[in-house]
Scaffold this motif. Structure first.
Motif, PDB file in Angstrom:
ATOM      1  N   UNK A 172      82.143   7.908  73.563  1.00 35.53           N
ATOM      2  CA  UNK A 172      81.787   8.357  72.209  1.00 35.53           C
ATOM      3  C   UNK A 172      82.608   8.117  71.134  1.00 35.53           C
ATOM      4  N   UNK A 173      84.013   8.243  71.252  1.00 38.78           N
ATOM      5  CA  UNK A 173      84.879   7.996  70.115  1.00 38.78           C
ATOM      6  C   UNK A 173      85.598   6.589  70.102  1.00 38.78           C
ATOM      7  N   UNK A 174      86.162   6.288  68.997  1.00 37.53           N
ATOM      8  CA  UNK A 174      86.722   5.146  68.830  1.00 37.53           C
ATOM      9  C   UNK A 174      88.022   4.680  69.632  1.00 37.53           C
ATOM     10  N   UNK A 175      88.559   5.798  70.164  1.00 36.02           N
ATOM     11  CA  UNK A 175      89.660   5.473  70.898  1.00 36.02           C
ATOM     12  C   UNK A 175      89.742   6.570  72.179  1.00 36.02           C
ATOM     13  N   UNK A 176      90.222   6.243  73.271  1.00 35.93           N
ATOM     14  CA  UNK A 176      90.260   7.394  74.379  1.00 35.93           C
ATOM     15  C   UNK A 176      91.539   7.857  74.473  1.00 35.93           C
ATOM     16  N   UNK A 185      98.130   9.293  69.652  1.00 32.40           N
ATOM     17  CA  UNK A 185      97.245   9.523  71.026  1.00 32.40           C
ATOM     18  C   UNK A 185      98.078   9.301  72.231  1.00 32.40           C
ATOM     19  N   UNK A 186      97.688  10.064  73.300  1.00 35.70           N
ATOM     20  CA  UNK A 186      98.590   9.968  74.640  1.00 35.70           C
ATOM     21  C   UNK A 186      97.459   9.503  75.496  1.00 35.70           C
ATOM     22  N   UNK A 187      97.772   8.664  76.361  1.00 34.92           N
ATOM     23  CA  UNK A 187      97.082   8.068  77.492  1.00 34.92           C
ATOM     24  C   UNK A 187      97.636   8.370  78.913  1.00 34.92           C
ATOM     25  N   UNK A 188      96.848   8.282  79.851  1.00 29.80           N
ATOM     26  CA  UNK A 188      97.297   8.560  81.415  1.00 29.80           C
ATOM     27  C   UNK A 188      97.278  10.048  81.684  1.00 29.80           C
ATOM     28  N   UNK A 189      97.561  10.403  82.820  1.00 33.04           N
ATOM     29  CA  UNK A 189      97.705  11.800  83.366  1.00 33.04           C
ATOM     30  C   UNK A 189      98.791  12.841  82.805  1.00 33.04           C
ATOM     31  N   UNK A 190      99.779  12.210  82.125  1.00 32.58           N
ATOM     32  CA  UNK A 190     100.812  13.094  81.585  1.00 32.58           C
ATOM     33  C   UNK A 190     100.636  13.697  80.063  1.00 32.58           C
TER      34      UNK A 190
END
Length: 127
Positions: A32-36, A120-125
């Motif tokens: 949906x959004x421009x960044x995950x 923005x943070x990514x990954x499981x942490x």
């Protein structure tokens, strides 16, 4: 309710739960959004884990155990967000069933990720 700044503060001083599916939290999929990704400091707490196979909410004691395992101790304020506010409202209700008050970040990930100045943070942490 929380605004974006309130959600950011809560992620550092309390517990901010991300009610979206884990793959969206981790930034692996974003339909949906421009960044995950997720708000830095938020914890993954998918809404679907609040219900049993029959689609009904888990018993209050089970929900309390679930949220306790996520770090919700009752000692710090709790907030919830998702993609657009709908799943987070469901999670806020699950928290209420468990006897845990929670604030809702209505703007959720759609608002947060639409502002390129927000981290923005990514990954499981969380961070």
């Amino acid at each position: 309710v929380l605004d974006a700044d309130g959600a950011a503060r809560l992620a550092g001083s309390g517990v901010l739960l991300d009610a979206r599916a884990g793959e969206r939290y981790r930034g692996e999929v974003e339909p949906i959004d421009r960044v995950g990704g997720h708000i830095p400091g938020a914890l993954s707490a998918p809404t679907m884990e609040n219900v049993g196979p029959d689609g009904h909410f888990l018993p209050a004691a089970d929900l309390r155990d679930r949220f306790k395992a996520l770090g919700v101790s009752g000692d710090a304020p709790v907030g919830v967000y998702c993609g657009s506010g709908v799943s987070a409202a469901h999670e806020a209700l699950a928290l209420a069933i468990a006897g845990i008050p929670a604030a809702l970040y209505v703007g959720s990930w759609s608002e947060w990720s639409n502002d390129p100045s927000r981290p923005v943070a990514v990954g499981p942490d969380p961070r």
